[in-house]
Design a protein around this motif. Structure first.
Motif, PDB file in Angstrom:
ATOM      1  N   GLY A 124      10.936 -14.771   1.698  1.00  0.00           N
ATOM      2  CA  GLY A 124       9.866 -15.068   2.633  1.00  0.00           C
ATOM      3  C   GLY A 124       9.430 -13.829   3.396  1.00  0.00           C
ATOM      4  O   GLY A 124       8.230 -13.576   3.584  1.00  0.00           O
ATOM      5  N   LEU A 125      10.410 -13.028   3.832  1.00  0.00           N
ATOM      6  CA  LEU A 125      10.084 -11.778   4.520  1.00  0.00           C
ATOM      7  C   LEU A 125       9.394 -10.794   3.582  1.00  0.00           C
ATOM      8  O   LEU A 125       8.447 -10.104   3.969  1.00  0.00           O
ATOM      9  N   MET A 126       9.859 -10.730   2.327  1.00  0.00           N
ATOM     10  CA  MET A 126       9.212  -9.844   1.360  1.00  0.00           C
ATOM     11  C   MET A 126       7.791 -10.310   1.058  1.00  0.00           C
ATOM     12  O   MET A 126       6.884  -9.484   0.874  1.00  0.00           O
ATOM     13  N   TRP A 127       7.574 -11.620   1.004  1.00  0.00           N
ATOM     14  CA  TRP A 127       6.230 -12.176   0.778  1.00  0.00           C
ATOM     15  C   TRP A 127       5.287 -11.741   1.896  1.00  0.00           C
ATOM     16  O   TRP A 127       4.146 -11.309   1.648  1.00  0.00           O
ATOM     17  N   LEU A 128       5.771 -11.813   3.144  1.00  0.00           N
ATOM     18  CA  LEU A 128       4.955 -11.379   4.283  1.00  0.00           C
ATOM     19  C   LEU A 128       4.703  -9.875   4.216  1.00  0.00           C
ATOM     20  O   LEU A 128       3.586  -9.401   4.483  1.00  0.00           O
ATOM     21  N   GLN A 129       5.716  -9.103   3.891  1.00  0.00           N
ATOM     22  CA  GLN A 129       5.563  -7.656   3.818  1.00  0.00           C
ATOM     23  C   GLN A 129       4.555  -7.255   2.743  1.00  0.00           C
ATOM     24  O   GLN A 129       3.703  -6.384   2.968  1.00  0.00           O
ATOM     25  N   TYR A 130       4.674  -7.861   1.572  1.00  0.00           N
ATOM     26  CA  TYR A 130       3.733  -7.553   0.488  1.00  0.00           C
ATOM     27  C   TYR A 130       2.296  -7.845   0.921  1.00  0.00           C
ATOM     28  O   TYR A 130       1.368  -7.068   0.618  1.00  0.00           O
ATOM     29  N   ARG A 131       2.106  -8.947   1.605  1.00  0.00           N
ATOM     30  CA  ARG A 131       0.762  -9.300   2.059  1.00  0.00           C
ATOM     31  C   ARG A 131       0.252  -8.286   3.088  1.00  0.00           C
ATOM     32  O   ARG A 131      -0.933  -7.951   3.105  1.00  0.00           O
ATOM     33  N   LEU A 132       1.140  -7.810   3.953  1.00  0.00           N
ATOM     34  CA  LEU A 132       0.735  -6.840   4.968  1.00  0.00           C
ATOM     35  C   LEU A 132       0.309  -5.503   4.360  1.00  0.00           C
ATOM     36  O   LEU A 132      -0.549  -4.817   4.903  1.00  0.00           O
ATOM     37  N   VAL A 133       0.918  -5.124   3.232  1.00  0.00           N
ATOM     38  CA  VAL A 133       0.606  -3.828   2.605  1.00  0.00           C
ATOM     39  C   VAL A 133      -0.286  -4.002   1.385  1.00  0.00           C
ATOM     40  O   VAL A 133      -0.416  -3.077   0.579  1.00  0.00           O
ATOM     41  N   ASP A 134      -0.913  -5.181   1.262  1.00  0.00           N
ATOM     42  CA  ASP A 134      -1.846  -5.454   0.167  1.00  0.00           C
ATOM     43  C   ASP A 134      -1.183  -5.269  -1.197  1.00  0.00           C
ATOM     44  O   ASP A 134      -1.776  -4.721  -2.114  1.00  0.00           O
ATOM     45  N   TRP A 135       0.076  -5.685  -1.303  1.00  0.00           N
ATOM     46  CA  TRP A 135       0.832  -5.718  -2.551  1.00  0.00           C
ATOM     47  C   TRP A 135       1.065  -4.326  -3.143  1.00  0.00           C
ATOM     48  O   TRP A 135       1.251  -4.177  -4.340  1.00  0.00           O
ATOM     49  N   ARG A 136       1.066  -3.300  -2.284  1.00  0.00           N
ATOM     50  CA  ARG A 136       1.292  -1.935  -2.741  1.00  0.00           C
ATOM     51  C   ARG A 136       2.780  -1.600  -2.699  1.00  0.00           C
ATOM     52  O   ARG A 136       3.478  -1.920  -1.729  1.00  0.00           O
ATOM     53  N   ALA A 137       3.254  -0.905  -3.726  1.00  0.00           N
ATOM     54  CA  ALA A 137       4.672  -0.554  -3.808  1.00  0.00           C
ATOM     55  C   ALA A 137       5.071   0.453  -2.732  1.00  0.00           C
ATOM     56  O   ALA A 137       6.162   0.362  -2.165  1.00  0.00           O
ATOM     57  N   ASP A 138       4.187   1.426  -2.433  1.00  0.00           N
ATOM     58  CA  ASP A 138       4.560   2.438  -1.443  1.00  0.00           C
ATOM     59  C   ASP A 138       4.772   1.814  -0.068  1.00  0.00           C
ATOM     60  O   ASP A 138       5.665   2.221   0.683  1.00  0.00           O
TER      61      ASP A 138
END
Length: 309
Positions: A71-85
């Motif tokens: 869930g935290l990773m899902w939020l993080q990915y959304r915050l960075v627009d699914w960018r790996a960096d």
């Protein structure tokens, strides 16, 4: 000092992109809607929609129960627009937080800011921790570590590990509540956190043995949290199933005794001798992870190959 140590040793990881599990996780998190069911499914490596050949198995099918971490990773990915960096940046942040919590715990236990800073920096620089800050899939380890350390700080405050007088009743109630919530949070990030109550018992034995008998209500509550976690996990995933190689070597398989002995030697060397190790899966994993183990690359590979041979 902790942040500087992490950034110097691990900062280059922001350009490493996605490897192995990361590809599968991001695809499934993109399809998730944030519900508990979708987050549980996102931790399914080798699911029917995103089956991939990974970990050198034709059909890797590993189903973990880590809904809070995902869930935290899902939020993080959304915050960075699914960018790996951007996700690597979050990993560095979690690593810094873990190091600071280690420093705080050390300061509380020994009463020295200097030793606390040294402990936090040594923890972040330890070869056993170099991979977690560099591999996005390892964020669940960092999150579980952060929750576990925060829980120990709260529990130690409640149990009087570093205070003879003790806080007010309200603060003690808040501390044990925070410790229980942190334990539940750690369980929601990684299954291995189930052993956390053992750390609380060890701390009581070492620092407050005179109060051990009065701690049984807290132990009972922690046991109920663990039991509740197992029930919820069973509801979503069914009975516990031992994963196959390279993750685990079953007791009924040939070479089990040698496997256990080798693992013990590897991890004792890694923990106390500061030797970078690869504890399982063989030379293929070592070679595939070369670019995410840059600071200790040569030593890690040479030592791992030596052990495997």
């Amino acid at each position: 000092m902790v942040a500087l140590t992490v950034l110097v040793l691990q900062g280059s990881s922001v350009r490493y992109g996605l490897v192995l599990d990361d590809v599968n996780h991001r695809a499934q998190l993109r399809a998730a809607d944030g519900s508990l069911t979708s987050l549980v499914e996102a931790a399914h490596l080798g699911g029917p929609r995103y089956r991939v050949r990974m970990w050198w198995q034709e059909q890797a099918d590993l189903h973990f129960f880590r809904p809070l971490a995902f869930g935290l990773m899902w939020l993080q990915y959304r915050l960075v627009d699914w960018r790996a960096d951007g996700m690597h940046g979050f990993s560095l942040g979690w690593a810094i937080l873990c190091g600071c919590l280690v420093g705080q715990l050390a300061w509380r236990l020994v009463g020295s800011h200097g030793w606390g800073v040294l402990a936090g920096a040594a923890f972040t620089a330890h070869p056993g921790n170099f991979l977690t800050a560099r591999w996005i899939a390892c964020q669940n380890e960092l999150m579980a570590t952060a929750f576990s350390l925060a829980g120990l700080l709260a529990y130690g405050s409640w149990s009087g590990w570093w205070s003879t007088g003790g806080p007010s009743r309200f603060r003690r109630g808040a501390a044990i509540t925070a410790a229980c919530l942190a334990y539940a949070g750690a369980l929601g990030c990684r299954e291995s956190a189930v052993v956390w109550p053992g750390l609380a018992v060890i701390g009581d034995l070492a620092l407050r043995p005179d109060r051990l008998r009065r701690r049984w209500p807290a132990y009972a509550v922690l046991g109920l949290i663990a039991a509740g976690y197992m029930l919820v996990r069973h509801h979503f995933l069914g009975p516990l199933v031992m994963p196959g190689l390279p993750y685990a070597h079953g007791p009924g398989e040939p070479g089990f005794a040698r496997f256990v002995a080798a693992k013990m030697v590897y991890y004792l060397l890694g923990l106390w001798a500061y030797v970078p190790i690869v504890g399982f899966s063989g030379q293929e994993q070592v070679l595939s992870l070369i670019h995410i183990s840059e600071p200790t690359r040569l030593l890690s590979i040479s030592y791992a190959v030596f052990c495997l041979k």
